[in-house]
Design a protein around this motif. Structure first.
Motif, PDB file in Angstrom:
ATOM      1  N   ILE A  91       0.840  -1.203   0.000  1.00 49.36           N
ATOM      2  CA  ILE A  91       0.000   0.000   0.000  1.00 49.36           C
ATOM      3  C   ILE A  91       0.872   1.250   0.000  1.00 49.36           C
ATOM      4  N   ALA A  92       2.080   1.134   0.536  1.00 49.65           N
ATOM      5  CA  ALA A  92       2.997   2.277   0.543  1.00 49.65           C
ATOM      6  C   ALA A  92       3.362   2.707  -0.875  1.00 49.65           C
ATOM      7  N   LEU A  93       3.252   1.804  -1.834  1.00 46.30           N
ATOM      8  CA  LEU A  93       3.576   2.138  -3.217  1.00 46.30           C
ATOM      9  C   LEU A  93       2.489   2.976  -3.889  1.00 46.30           C
ATOM     10  N   PHE A  94       1.390   3.198  -3.190  1.00 47.98           N
ATOM     11  CA  PHE A  94       0.295   3.971  -3.779  1.00 47.98           C
ATOM     12  C   PHE A  94       0.025   5.264  -3.009  1.00 47.98           C
ATOM     13  N   GLN A  95       1.043   5.722  -2.278  1.00 44.12           N
ATOM     14  CA  GLN A  95       0.958   7.025  -1.647  1.00 44.12           C
ATOM     15  C   GLN A  95       1.144   8.107  -2.711  1.00 44.12           C
ATOM     16  N   PRO A  96       0.597   9.306  -2.490  1.00 44.07           N
ATOM     17  CA  PRO A  96       0.670  10.363  -3.512  1.00 44.07           C
ATOM     18  C   PRO A  96       2.078  10.652  -4.009  1.00 44.07           C
ATOM     19  N   PHE A  97       2.204  10.707  -5.306  1.00 44.48           N
ATOM     20  CA  PHE A  97       3.425  11.021  -6.048  1.00 44.48           C
ATOM     21  C   PHE A  97       4.501   9.934  -5.951  1.00 44.48           C
ATOM     22  N   THR A  98       4.117   8.732  -5.541  1.00 42.44           N
ATOM     23  CA  THR A  98       5.041   7.613  -5.652  1.00 42.44           C
ATOM     24  C   THR A  98       5.277   7.322  -7.128  1.00 42.44           C
ATOM     25  N   LEU A  99       6.508   6.998  -7.475  1.00 42.13           N
ATOM     26  CA  LEU A  99       6.880   6.725  -8.859  1.00 42.13           C
ATOM     27  C   LEU A  99       6.926   5.216  -9.075  1.00 42.13           C
ATOM     28  N   LEU A 100       6.218   4.745 -10.103  1.00 41.92           N
ATOM     29  CA  LEU A 100       6.090   3.312 -10.347  1.00 41.92           C
ATOM     30  C   LEU A 100       6.566   2.929 -11.739  1.00 41.92           C
ATOM     31  N   ASP A 101       7.069   1.698 -11.845  1.00 40.71           N
ATOM     32  CA  ASP A 101       7.235   1.008 -13.118  1.00 40.71           C
ATOM     33  C   ASP A 101       6.129  -0.032 -13.177  1.00 40.71           C
TER      34      ASP A 101
END
Length: 236
Positions: free
Chosen positions: A48-58
């Protein structure tokens, strides 16, 4: 169809017992909304931490011409943050900026200059050790150019805000004068962002209030910025 893309998380809402619906600005597909299952289960905090605002994803995502909600096939951090999660001031600034972007960027198509600006600005902000108190002001000015209403001088900002119908309401003439007094600060932010010479938190808050009003003049139904109160308190 599967599409490999980078993404910038804008926000998420809870969905059912353990899932979320997240809005992500993607490099290849613009703004998209995805259902992500089982990220809120006990022991899944790192996900869920990967979907905090302005997290950068591949990501690898499913794409359909029909539009609507889709799903993410694969996702991982595109750039692990080194400072933002551990600095309440930085995380509050990003929360505020992500809300602005969420309310102003709507296009469901590729816009490489805008995506590159956002992606690189977030990384730069994470790497800044000092002097980031004015970052959100500079960011908003630069974002406005990508949105099509960016000013070339401070006079453009203050004149539009000072002489808008709201600013000209009876009994608020001093406010108009106060707005015009900030023209030089906006010029410095536009020309010398690394050294804008903003003297205090009070002036910084006033500049932000003017910028938000400037955005409201150009972005239909921008509405209230919910995270502004948190930002003001943290940066006071």
């Amino acid at each position: 169809m599967l599409v490999k893309t980078r993404g910038i998380v804008l926000n998420y809402i809870k969905f059912r017992e353990s899932s979320i619906i997240t809005k992500i600005y993607t490099e290849q597909l613009g703004v998209q909304s995805y259902i992500v299952n089982s990220v809120r289960k006990k022991g899944s905090s790192s996900r869920i931490a990967l979907f905090q605002p302005f997290t950068l994803l591949d990501m690898v995502v499913y794409s359909s011409h029909k539009g609507g909600l889709s799903r993410i096939s694969e996702y991982r951090s595109g750039h692990p943050f080194s400072t933002i999660p551990f600095d309440i001031r930085k995380s509050s600034i990003l929360l505020f900026l992500s809300e602005i972007v969420s309310k102003t960027v709507k296009e469901e198509e590729e816009n490489q200059p805008l995506f590159s600006f956002l992606y690189n600005a977030i990384i730069t902000f994470d790497e800044m050790e000092t002097g980031y108190e004015n970052f959100h002001l500079f960011f908003l000015l630069q974002l406005s150019h990508h949105l099509g209403f960016g000013p070339s001088t401070g006079a453009e900002v203050v004149e539009q805000v000072a002489f808008s119908s709201k600013a000209q309401a009876p009994g608020v003439a001093p406010t108009v004068l106060a707005i015009q007094a900030h023209e030089a600060y906006f010029d410095q932010l536009l020309r010398q962002p690394d050294n804008p010479g903003i003297p205090s938190g009070k002036v910084r808050r006033e500049l932000l209030a003017i910028l938000i009003r400037y955005y409201q003049l150009h972005v239909e139904r921008l509405g209230e910025i919910n995270s502004l109160a948190i930002l003001s308190e943290v940066l006071s």
